[in-house]
Design an enzyme around this catalytic site. Structure first.
Site, PDB file in Angstrom:
ATOM      1  CB  ILE B 128      52.791 -32.025 -25.482  1.00  0.00           C
ATOM      2  CG1 ILE B 128      53.552 -32.467 -24.389  1.00  0.00           C
ATOM      3  CG2 ILE B 128      53.384 -30.929 -26.339  1.00  0.00           C
ATOM      4  CD1 ILE B 128      54.721 -33.507 -24.850  1.00  0.00           C
ATOM      5  CD  GLU B 129      51.222 -35.216 -20.263  1.00  0.00           C
ATOM      6  OE1 GLU B 129      50.358 -35.046 -19.306  1.00  0.00           O
ATOM      7  OE2 GLU B 129      52.080 -35.488 -20.170  1.00  0.00           O
ATOM      8  CG  MET B 130      44.919 -33.440 -20.645  1.00  0.00           C
ATOM      9  SD  MET B 130      44.366 -33.707 -18.990  1.00  0.00           S
ATOM     10  CE  MET B 130      42.696 -34.234 -18.956  1.00  0.00           C
TER      11      MET B 130
END
Lengths: 348, 348
Positions: B128-130
């Site tokens: 869910i980040e990068m």
């Protein structure tokens, strides 16, 4: 004799290409782009514009700045087919590079903004880009950042200086500094005959003899730079039918027609600059073509009805690489702070 | 005598606070943070790390860089309650500031990374980040950027230098330069008695007499800086029950318990630094508190069972503002180019 493809535009328009082609001459990029009389460039305005350009608080949720899609640490684009705005929303067209945009006589792919100032007013209010609800909302947000209020006053010399128009003026002033000079091509044109390789020079010949420079003419390789402000240089794309049209969905977006609803503007586009084109993949208004060599093939076929050999394509690509200029050093801005609370912290 | 709130942790732990409190002394931030023996800082490594820190190509779709959530043009955070990663996904915790993170003995809100190097390896692979699928995928992408290959080789002196570990080392080296000095507090401690206002000094007294410095001690106001690397300084939050616990959902996230599954770690958190806290709203691990004054009220009540007066809160806020340091000038990186194609152009 090979079979000619179906011509998609009138032959009158095709003939116009030839007329323009004859006017073609090598030109280095001017040192400084034109600026409007009502928005002279000053150092303080450029500094303010740079801060605004990098400030994600111009987007509703604090996640998107101008630089998100026009990354001046690299190509001046996001190198995506289409960009991502707030809430993960995808745009419909590929972000054009901001490098040298100051030399264009109309902005956006469809030329719907006359100036950089007009262009800068678009994305903040676009619901799928930065998503601010209104000019007033932007002004209110900027007005709640003391460092901006101070700078707007100093730069524009007005009491109520924090206006949407002034924001756009400052951003445009910064963008007028985003010029790339001293590409191998520029050095070559200015007399350094060693600046371009033999292959690049062969590619230059392919480019010119094929007629690419019918449209990609002038110092910015985007057509005449001396057109009146707001008068874009448009061409049909595609001009000739070919397998590429379907493969790359080239006619789905109606281009300038979406702005004017004039039949003659169907699938017309502002001719983009080829400066730094080697850095700005993927290609075309929809970013559908992944590589520069394929973009050259597609353009030769759909615009000039020519099939280039692999060697010609390779040479043209090397020529286009010689249009990559030196990007100026930019000092990193310090965005003016708010203390004790966040302007985007509670935005959903 | 006012009714004491329910104590949420053992009294042994509460007594520990007092022990630490006694050891408190004013300290300016050291000029240089500690660095691990196997990752000495060099100028070339810092430059490489800076490029990586700003490079959105560390994310699967080219939209998120380290700087997206840890914006060093401002607070070192995104000033959002929780961050936005690829595809508009929201994270579960508020991004901590990267400024002075180099002084922490454990990283992340729950201390699950021992070093900046370990921390830097998290976000690129977090879906869910990068959203990169694997270390190998990151290495392959970086290896396809000639300017990175060259720099990794020069910096690490290895043939196959483009590794995920080396990427993290370079980013960490850059982060060790992100130190803020010369806050009014630092200047005051170093002998300039005019550097802090009277109100700030009153706030300092409230801060100390109330016991805030039981946990927010040391030069970084984040607890002891001399703990062994990887040994975080944790406290229960909240310690005392109050209306704030429910209003701000303070116990929903189990904190360090999520890492260790040890009962004693339930709702324990690494004590965050208070340096530059005036810039990093909204507050707490879940970003649920919008303003610094409310954060002060909540901390006094939930950690020390104290109700501060409005004047005490205001004074404490002014004291905390005196912990805002000078952020160093950072030159803007030039991200190494790819030519003729994009690494993220065709990523959906």
């Amino acid at each position: 004799m090979k079979k000619r493809s179906k011509l998609l535009l009138s032959s009158a328009a095709a003939l116009l290409f030839v007329g323009i082609s004859n006017a073609y001459a090598d030109e280095a990029l001017p040192k400084v782009p034109p600026e409007p009389a009502d928005n002279p460039t000053t150092a303080a305005k450029v500094e303010l514009g740079k801060q605004l350009f990098f400030d994600p608080r111009l987007s509703i949720d604090g996640t998107v700045s101008c630089n998100s899609c026009h990354n001046v640490m690299s190509s001046g684009t996001d190198n995506r087919a289409t960009s991502v705005g707030v809430d993960g929303q995808r745009g419909g067209r590929s972000a054009p590079t901001v490098w040298n945009a100051a030399f264009l006589t109309a902005q956006f792919w469809d030329g719907r903004a006359a100036t950089l100032e007009d262009q800068a007013k678009g994305p903040p209010l676009n619901p799928i880009e930065m998503g601010m609800p209104s000019e007033k909302a932007v002004e209110e947000r900027l007005s709640s950042i003391p460092g901006y209020v101070e700078q707007f006053k100093a730069v524009f010399g007005e009491e109520d200086a924090v206006t949407y128009d002034n924001m756009a003026k400052a951003i445009a002033a910064f963008e007028r500094t985003l010029i790339t000079h001293d590409s191998p091509y520029d050095l070559y044109v200015q007399g350094n005959k060693q600046a371009m390789s033999e292959q690049a020079l062969r590619g230059k010949e392919v480019f010119e003899k094929s007629g690419c420079n019918s449209c990609h003419s002038g110092a910015n390789f985007a057509g005449p730079t001396e057109l009146p402000t707001g008068q874009g240089f448009y061409q049909h794309f595609p001009t000739y039918d070919s397998k590429h049209v379907k493969i790359y969905h080239l006619t789905e977006d109606k281009g300038r027609y979406e702005v004017t609803k004039a039949k003659d503007d169907m699938n017309k586009w502002r001719v983009p600059s080829l400066r730094n084109v080697a850095l700005t993949a993927p290609y075309f208004h929809n970013g559908s073509v992944a590589t520069l060599d394929e973009a050259v093939r597609v353009m030769a076929k759909t615009q000039l009805d020519k099939e280039l050999s692999d060697q010609q394509v390779a040479d043209t690509v090397v020529f286009l690489e010689s249009l990559t200029g030196e990007r100026p050093e930019i000092s990193m801005p310090r965005l003016p702070d708010t203390t004790g609370s966040s302007l985007v912290g509670t935005v959903k």
